[in-house]
Design an enzyme around this catalytic site. Structure first.
Site, mmCIF file in Angstrom:
data_model
loop_
_atom_site.group_PDB
_atom_site.id
_atom_site.type_symbol
_atom_site.label_atom_id
_atom_site.label_comp_id
_atom_site.label_asym_id
_atom_site.label_seq_id
_atom_site.Cartn_x
_atom_site.Cartn_y
_atom_site.Cartn_z
ATOM 1 C CG HIS A 221 -2.156 1.743 -5.185
ATOM 2 N ND1 HIS A 221 -1.427 2.758 -4.371
ATOM 3 C CD2 HIS A 221 -1.261 0.723 -5.719
ATOM 4 C CE1 HIS A 221 -0.115 2.426 -4.591
ATOM 5 N NE2 HIS A 221 0.099 1.207 -5.441
ATOM 6 C CB SER A 241 4.843 2.098 -3.626
ATOM 7 O OG SER A 241 4.056 2.444 -4.615
ATOM 8 C CB THR A 246 4.169 -7.431 -4.307
ATOM 9 O OG1 THR A 246 3.725 -6.445 -5.070
ATOM 10 C CG2 THR A 246 4.611 -8.580 -5.129
ATOM 11 N NE ARG A 325 9.366 -0.982 -6.269
ATOM 12 C CZ ARG A 325 8.229 -1.032 -5.737
ATOM 13 N NH1 ARG A 325 7.229 -1.766 -6.120
ATOM 14 N NH2 ARG A 325 7.617 0.085 -5.110
#
Length: 396
Positions: A221, A241, A246, A325
């Site tokens: 991950h 997350s 990102t 998102r």
């Protein structure tokens, strides 16, 4: 895919009499279908599709189960994360889902791949009742070319039916939501949640099981990027997350391999996906220019506030959720690595999201320390990424 093969692949799950089946539609047609079905609206000026996921704006880990059978009984670490579900009960839910699907006027199907390394790639068929979820799957997974589609045969099937609600007392679920994985039937069933992140995360779970046991590959991950590909300047960014994978990997000075899920094999690292799923809360072109520029026609904005009159979005508005998102294909990022592969990494970063001051802000670790912190998994869950969190921040 040949029509007979498609029919046979769905009949395995009890689906026999279908309405209109829309297979592998291009993004423009999926956007059109989403608007026609009133699933979403097109934003201005980007042209991205804006959707809302309703009650569930994050993943539902308490509603996720794995079928316990001869294949998984001694191979899965059962507990609060991996909860067992009987094969018989899962079969009953599949039958319930099949009857539901047969009553739909339209069904959307995407054939895709998970894994950029062809040695370990998984053929995935995603069956959804919503056009926008089909668009999400098309943009997030790796997309076979036309020749591959003609001979495509699914190894796993994801069935996502958000409007099919479970009845806990009758179905043996925790709530109206159910996310179940059956490694013998090779099917994922998602019901009672419109949050599309469950689709991609379910296949990540499949690869978490399959890659180490069958191929001696480590699933990770993490995000990954590369500087000088000639020198193998690959960096990995591990984290839960919302910890910045990102954002940090979308570096204009480096080339993006992938933003979330990768494998590490004997030849290097490879992306599982063909797209990115970035948080957008407080997004700005100054702070995250590559992600900002990726928000265009074909991208999907989840739970982002939008003025219904002007169609302008507000990335600072967290009224719906902090877990806003955007989903977009990798080619929307300038300089992304087309084949999704890189050499063995020369740098590994752990994004701990330490909200309690246990660790220094930046720490250089020895190999032994890195191994310890990787295995201990110390970090914090951040607000909105999972349903029913008891606080804005929870240590793990």
């Amino acid at each position: 895919m040949d029509l007979a093969v498609r029919k046979e692949s769905l009949e395995r799950f009890g689906v026999e009499n279908l309405g209109a089946v829309h297979e592998n539609l291009p993004p423009a047609r999926l956007v059109e279908a989403s608007v026609r079905r009133r699933e979403g609206m097109i934003s201005e000026p980007s042209g991205a599709l804006v959707v809302r996921t309703g009650k569930r704006t994050g993943r539902s880990p308490k509603d996720r189960f794995i079928v316990e059978d001869n294949l998984t009984r001694d191979a899965v670490d059962w507990g609060a994360v991996n909860k067992p579900f009987s094969s018989e009960a899962f079969g009953a839910l599949l039958e319930k889902a099949a009857r539901y699907v047969e009553n739909l006027e339209e069904v959307f199907v995407v054939d895709a791949k998970a894994g950029a390394d062809e040695r370990y790639s998984l053929n995935v068929q995603v069956v959804t009742e919503q056009a926008w979820q089909s668009l999400f799957a098309r943009q997030l997974f790796r997309r076979p070319d036309r020749g591959e589609l003609d001979s495509f045969e699914p190894e796993w099937t994801v069935i996502s039916m958000p409007s099919l609600l479970m009845e806990p007392e009758e179905d043996g679920t925790e709530s109206e939501t159910f996310v179940g994985l059956d490694f013998t039937r090779r099917v994922v069933l998602i019901c009672g949640t419109t949050y599309a992140g469950e689709i991609k995360k379910s296949i990540f779970t499949v690869l978490n099981f399959v890659l180490p046991t069958d191929h001696d590959v480590m699933p990770m991950h993490c995000s990954a990027n590369v500087g000088d590909s000639e020198a193998g300047d690959v960096a990995l960014f591990f984290g839960l997350s919302g910890t910045g994978k990102t954002t940090l990997s979308a570096d204009p000075e480096r080339n993006l391999i992938g933003d979330d899920e990768h494998g590490w094999s004997d030849s290097g690292v490879f992306n599982f996906e063909g797209g990115c799923y970035a948080k957008t809360i407080d997004l700005s072109p100054e702070k995250e220019p590559q992600i900002w520029d990726a928000i265009r026609f074909g991208a999907v904005l989840e739970n982002v506030a939008m003025d219904r009159r002007t169609r302008a979005v507000d990335f600072e508005d967290a009224l719906i959720t902090e877990n806003t998102r955007v989903a977009y294909p990798l080619e929307y990022i300038e300089g992304a690595v087309p084949d999704g592969k890189g050499a063995h990494p020369s740098a590994v970063l752990f994004l701990t999201a330490d909200a309690f001051g246990v660790l220094p802000p930046i720490s250089a670790l020895s190999p032994e320390q890195a191994a310890y912190y990787f295995l201990s998994g110390y970090t914090a869950k951040l607000a909105g990424t999972e349903a029913e969190m008891e606080a804005d921040v929870e240590a793990t």
